[in-house]
Design a protein around this motif. Structure first.
Motif, PDB file in Angstrom:
ATOM      1  N   ARG A 197      45.280  29.635  41.524  1.00  0.00           N
ATOM      2  CA  ARG A 197      45.851  30.860  41.790  1.00  0.00           C
ATOM      3  C   ARG A 197      44.734  32.014  41.319  1.00  0.00           C
ATOM      4  NH1 ARG A 197      49.994  33.157  43.328  1.00  0.00           N
ATOM      5  NH2 ARG A 197      49.984  34.720  41.730  1.00  0.00           N
ATOM      6  N   GLY A 198      43.490  31.821  41.926  1.00  0.00           N
ATOM      7  CA  GLY A 198      42.556  33.147  41.871  1.00  0.00           C
ATOM      8  C   GLY A 198      41.484  32.838  40.564  1.00  0.00           C
TER       9      GLY A 198
ATOM     10  N   PRO B 121      40.089  36.604  44.559  1.00  0.00           N
ATOM     11  CA  PRO B 121      41.277  37.453  44.881  1.00  0.00           C
ATOM     12  C   PRO B 121      42.284  36.273  45.590  1.00  0.00           C
ATOM     13  CG  PRO B 121      39.988  37.875  46.734  1.00  0.00           C
ATOM     14  CD  PRO B 121      39.021  37.071  45.788  1.00  0.00           C
ATOM     15  N   ILE B 122      43.658  36.525  45.152  1.00  0.00           N
ATOM     16  CA  ILE B 122      44.957  35.644  45.566  1.00  0.00           C
ATOM     17  C   ILE B 122      45.414  36.265  46.900  1.00  0.00           C
ATOM     18  CG2 ILE B 122      47.198  34.773  45.279  1.00  0.00           C
ATOM     19  CD1 ILE B 122      46.221  34.896  42.332  1.00  0.00           C
TER      20      ILE B 122
ATOM     21  N   ALA C 270      48.261  36.938  49.912  1.00  0.00           N
ATOM     22  CA  ALA C 270      49.623  36.947  49.826  1.00  0.00           C
ATOM     23  C   ALA C 270      50.225  35.724  50.493  1.00  0.00           C
ATOM     24  CB  ALA C 270      49.963  38.336  50.656  1.00  0.00           C
TER      25      ALA C 270
ATOM     26  N   TRP D  57      54.521  35.219  47.183  1.00  0.00           N
ATOM     27  CA  TRP D  57      53.607  36.097  45.941  1.00  0.00           C
ATOM     28  C   TRP D  57      52.861  37.332  46.746  1.00  0.00           C
ATOM     29  CZ3 TRP D  57      53.919  34.955  40.826  1.00  0.00           C
ATOM     30  CH2 TRP D  57      54.376  33.662  40.681  1.00  0.00           C
TER      31      TRP D  57
ATOM     32  N   ALA E 239      49.832  39.768  47.323  1.00  0.00           N
ATOM     33  CA  ALA E 239      48.355  39.569  47.298  1.00  0.00           C
ATOM     34  C   ALA E 239      47.848  40.183  45.722  1.00  0.00           C
ATOM     35  CB  ALA E 239      47.478  40.489  48.225  1.00  0.00           C
ATOM     36  N   GLN E 240      47.002  39.471  45.302  1.00  0.00           N
ATOM     37  CA  GLN E 240      46.360  39.816  43.770  1.00  0.00           C
ATOM     38  C   GLN E 240      44.991  39.966  43.665  1.00  0.00           C
ATOM     39  OE1 GLN E 240      48.552  40.585  41.393  1.00  0.00           O
ATOM     40  NE2 GLN E 240      50.631  39.694  42.067  1.00  0.00           N
TER      41      GLN E 240
ATOM     42  N   TRP F  33      43.117  41.629  41.636  1.00  0.00           N
ATOM     43  CA  TRP F  33      42.741  41.614  40.543  1.00  0.00           C
ATOM     44  C   TRP F  33      41.997  40.360  39.842  1.00  0.00           C
ATOM     45  CZ3 TRP F  33      44.451  39.108  36.331  1.00  0.00           C
ATOM     46  CH2 TRP F  33      45.669  38.568  36.524  1.00  0.00           C
ATOM     47  N   THR F  34      42.404  39.291  40.348  1.00  0.00           N
ATOM     48  CA  THR F  34      41.957  38.259  39.845  1.00  0.00           C
ATOM     49  C   THR F  34      40.474  37.835  39.990  1.00  0.00           C
ATOM     50  OG1 THR F  34      42.755  36.854  42.097  1.00  0.00           O
ATOM     51  CG2 THR F  34      44.235  36.795  40.023  1.00  0.00           C
TER      52      THR F  34
ATOM     53  N   ARG G 141      49.295  44.633  34.442  1.00  0.00           N
ATOM     54  CA  ARG G 141      50.805  44.582  35.034  1.00  0.00           C
ATOM     55  C   ARG G 141      51.498  43.492  34.302  1.00  0.00           C
ATOM     56  NH1 ARG G 141      47.208  45.867  39.519  1.00  0.00           N
ATOM     57  NH2 ARG G 141      47.614  48.012  40.312  1.00  0.00           N
TER      58      ARG G 141
ATOM     59  N   GLU H  83      53.304  48.842  35.577  1.00  0.00           N
ATOM     60  CA  GLU H  83      52.304  48.758  34.733  1.00  0.00           C
ATOM     61  C   GLU H  83      52.754  48.845  33.371  1.00  0.00           C
ATOM     62  OE1 GLU H  83      48.993  51.476  35.598  1.00  0.00           O
ATOM     63  OE2 GLU H  83      49.094  51.112  37.549  1.00  0.00           O
TER      64      GLU H  83
END
Length: 280
Positions: free
Chosen positions: A28-29, A49-50, A52, A56, A58-59, A61-62, A177, A197
């Motif tokens: 996961r990222g 990036p992860i 979507a 889950w 999309a993420q 920030w990873t 977050r 947050e």
């Protein structure tokens, strides 16, 4: 990211010229490699990036986390590291720390019928590593058993990608977050539920350390919720203070209970935790 076997980015290969490399984590990222080179022994972190899925969101920030951690470590005075960008995100390398993590080290304490109690000296090593960070004005934000590496000479607190306390380059920064809910303080969980947050604090780190000591010693997390519950349900349980009726062994259990107080101001400081451990 393609389905082909992962490889270190060319920029990292050029910087380290590995003589040996081993992929130790890929989920996961994030990828983590153990790398030996003539330059030294390193942990190499690769972020991407992860995307979507049905379960889950999309993420993105990873992808930034390794560079953010590299910037934090530089601010904290670590010089034997580097960080930068690759085609899917960012990377860093930093010294490799040898040793088991807290949860693995205390595994004999959790065996059915075991009479082995957690070593107070191990707990003290975790406290000392977190105290160093707090003394520099930083909160970790992601304290958990896997992030305490119990080395032969000292305990290392790793994974500082979410730490707060000083300037981080804007291009690599992102909002906090929350973290792994097992170790999330009630006020953090409530803020994430209400606003999306939160703010890492030393008080939340104390809660997370207490939860880490509890689960490592007993195998039980601090808060009651179904194992397969959605993260929002888990956070509601944490925010509402649904403590499990479980306690750590001996006087350590009383200290952990204080660290897990629902009210941040009622928790001991990291220095008070150290003083209490010294008296056990």
């Amino acid at each position: 990211m393609s389905g082909s076997p992962p490889e270190l980015p060319i920029v990292v290969l050029d910087a380290l010229m590995p003589t040996a490399q081993n992929l130790v984590l890929n989920r996961r990222g994030s990828m983590v490699w153990e790398v030996q080179s003539r330059r030294g022994h390193y942990a190499v972190k690769i972020g991407y990036p992860i995307e979507a899925t049905a379960e889950w969101p999309a993420q993105p920030w990873t992808a930034l986390a390794p560079a953010r951690e590299g910037a934090v470590l530089l601010r904290l005075g670590l010089v034997d590291l580097a960080y930068g960008e690759w085609e899917h995100g960012t990377w860093n390398f930093q010294p490799w720390h040898e040793g088991p993590d807290l949860y693995k080290l205390w595994e004999p304490c959790r065996r059915p019928g075991s009479s082995i109690e957690p070593h107070i000296s191990v707990a003290m090593g975790c406290v000392e590593s977190l105290a160093e960070l707090h003394a520099k004005g930083w909160a970790h934000g992601d304290v958990q058993p896997a992030h305490f590496i119990i080395g032969p000479e000292r305990t290392h607190l790793i994974d500082l990608a979410l730490a707060q306390g000083g300037h981080v380059p804007e291009g690599y920064d992102f909002p906090f977050r929350g973290c792994l809910v097992h170790y999330e303080a009630p006020e953090v969980a409530r803020s994430v539920l209400d606003t999306g947050e939160a703010e890492p604090t030393s008080e939340a780190d104390i809660y997370a350390l207490g939860a880490s000591l509890l689960i490592s010693a007993t195998g039980w997390r601090a808060v009651e919720y179904p194992d397969d519950a959605p993260r929002s349900i888990q956070r509601e349980a944490v925010a509402d203070g649904r403590r499990r009726p479980v306690k750590g062994p001996g006087e350590l259990g009383n200290l952990v209970d204080a660290m897990l107080s629902h009210i941040p101001e009622d928790r001991p400081t990291i220095f008070e935790v150290g003083k209490a451990l010294n008296s056990l």
